[in-house]
Design an enzyme around this catalytic site. Structure first.
Site, PDB file in Angstrom:
ATOM      1  N   CYS A   4       0.863  -1.183  -0.078  1.00 14.72           N
ATOM      2  CA  CYS A   4      -0.120  -0.044  -0.024  1.00 14.72           C
ATOM      3  C   CYS A   4       0.817   1.262  -0.066  1.00 14.72           C
ATOM      4  O   CYS A   4       1.556   1.465   0.975  1.00 14.72           O
ATOM      5  CB  CYS A   4      -0.922   0.042   1.260  1.00 14.72           C
ATOM      6  SG  CYS A   4      -1.895   1.527   1.442  1.00 14.72           S
ATOM      7  N   CYS A   7       0.400   3.562   3.026  1.00 14.92           N
ATOM      8  CA  CYS A   7       0.868   2.779   4.164  1.00 14.92           C
ATOM      9  C   CYS A   7       2.588   3.008   4.141  1.00 14.92           C
ATOM     10  O   CYS A   7       3.294   3.397   5.067  1.00 14.92           O
ATOM     11  CB  CYS A   7       0.643   1.392   4.497  1.00 14.92           C
ATOM     12  SG  CYS A   7      -0.967   1.041   4.915  1.00 14.92           S
ATOM     13  N   HIS A  46      -4.468   1.199   8.496  1.00 10.43           N
ATOM     14  CA  HIS A  46      -4.839   0.907   7.081  1.00 10.43           C
ATOM     15  C   HIS A  46      -6.357   0.372   7.071  1.00 10.43           C
ATOM     16  O   HIS A  46      -6.683  -0.634   7.838  1.00 10.43           O
ATOM     17  CB  HIS A  46      -4.016  -0.541   6.324  1.00 10.43           C
ATOM     18  CG  HIS A  46      -4.427  -0.806   5.014  1.00 10.43           C
ATOM     19  ND1 HIS A  46      -3.922  -0.254   4.026  1.00 10.43           N
ATOM     20  CD2 HIS A  46      -5.486  -1.585   4.619  1.00 10.43           C
ATOM     21  CE1 HIS A  46      -4.440  -0.687   2.788  1.00 10.43           C
ATOM     22  NE2 HIS A  46      -5.345  -1.575   3.492  1.00 10.43           N
ATOM     23  N   GLY A  92     -14.591   4.939  -8.343  1.00  8.70           N
ATOM     24  CA  GLY A  92     -13.127   5.646  -8.755  1.00  8.70           C
ATOM     25  C   GLY A  92     -12.219   5.470  -7.682  1.00  8.70           C
ATOM     26  O   GLY A  92     -10.992   6.116  -7.908  1.00  8.70           O
ATOM     27  N   HIS A  97      -6.653   2.475   0.309  1.00  9.42           N
ATOM     28  CA  HIS A  97      -6.413   2.941   1.628  1.00  9.42           C
ATOM     29  C   HIS A  97      -7.266   3.992   1.847  1.00  9.42           C
ATOM     30  O   HIS A  97      -7.326   4.965   1.111  1.00  9.42           O
ATOM     31  CB  HIS A  97      -5.091   3.306   1.938  1.00  9.42           C
ATOM     32  CG  HIS A  97      -4.628   3.687   3.352  1.00  9.42           C
ATOM     33  ND1 HIS A  97      -3.481   3.009   4.056  1.00  9.42           N
ATOM     34  CD2 HIS A  97      -5.092   4.803   4.192  1.00  9.42           C
ATOM     35  CE1 HIS A  97      -3.340   3.663   5.088  1.00  9.42           C
ATOM     36  NE2 HIS A  97      -4.256   4.542   5.190  1.00  9.42           N
ATOM     37  N   HIS A  99      -9.046   7.381   2.162  1.00 10.72           N
ATOM     38  CA  HIS A  99      -8.425   8.752   1.773  1.00 10.72           C
ATOM     39  C   HIS A  99      -9.262   9.850   1.578  1.00 10.72           C
ATOM     40  O   HIS A  99     -10.455   9.467   0.808  1.00 10.72           O
ATOM     41  CB  HIS A  99      -7.183   8.862   0.946  1.00 10.72           C
ATOM     42  CG  HIS A  99      -7.497   8.449  -0.510  1.00 10.72           C
ATOM     43  ND1 HIS A  99      -7.672   7.177  -0.807  1.00 10.72           N
ATOM     44  CD2 HIS A  99      -7.693   8.938  -1.602  1.00 10.72           C
ATOM     45  CE1 HIS A  99      -7.621   7.021  -1.914  1.00 10.72           C
ATOM     46  NE2 HIS A  99      -7.801   7.956  -2.420  1.00 10.72           N
ATOM     47  N   HIS A 101      -9.589  13.511  -0.296  1.00  7.83           N
ATOM     48  CA  HIS A 101      -9.246  14.414  -1.138  1.00  7.83           C
ATOM     49  C   HIS A 101      -9.998  15.637  -0.670  1.00  7.83           C
ATOM     50  O   HIS A 101     -11.060  15.910  -0.656  1.00  7.83           O
ATOM     51  CB  HIS A 101      -9.599  14.209  -2.740  1.00  7.83           C
ATOM     52  CG  HIS A 101      -8.965  13.101  -3.493  1.00  7.83           C
ATOM     53  ND1 HIS A 101      -7.958  13.143  -4.150  1.00  7.83           N
ATOM     54  CD2 HIS A 101      -9.548  11.818  -3.626  1.00  7.83           C
ATOM     55  CE1 HIS A 101      -7.742  11.981  -4.689  1.00  7.83           C
ATOM     56  NE2 HIS A 101      -8.444  10.956  -4.248  1.00  7.83           N
TER      57      HIS A 101
END
Length: 116
Positions: A4, A7, A46, A92, A97, A99, A101
């Site tokens: 990852c 990670c 994770h 998409g 992991h 996240h 944006h």
């Protein structure tokens, strides 16, 4: 998760331009920004995607949602920003992991959802 990329950033194996780090989270500039301000906010733990979130993650997600506007403001987004969580293949998601944006700048962002 050995493969990852996020990670690896958390563990310092891949460099990133970090704008925040604490015991639970890391925020860093996106390497392919979609706007003048574009950073990622990730948990250090994770978690593959929003689909994998359980009740035990409530405090962590609350912290991340609390951090997002503060970090956006620190980056110059004083009149708003957009937060995007892509989830799964159809949503998409490219890196599995969890996240956020966070994107913005001085000008209004283009519409993401078109009505018509």
């Amino acid at each position: 998760m050995e493969d990852c990329i996020f990670c690896k950033i958390v563990h310092g194996k891949i460099p990133a331009t970090k704008i925040h780090e604490d015991d639970d989270t890391v925020a860093f500039h996106d390497i392919h920004p979609a706007a003048p301000v574009h950073f990622m906010l990730i948990p250090k733990q994770h978690i593959a995607s929003l689909n994998e979130v359980g009740l035990s993650h409530q405090q962590l997600l609350g912290k991340m949602l609390w951090l997002a506007p503060r970090l956006a403001s620190d980056q110059g987004c004083t009149d708003g920003f957009r937060t995007i969580i892509n989830t799964g293949r159809v949503g998409g998601q490219e890196i599995f992991h969890l996240h956020f944006h966070v994107i913005g700048g001085k000008d209004r962002l283009p519409a993401m959802i078109h009505h018509g």
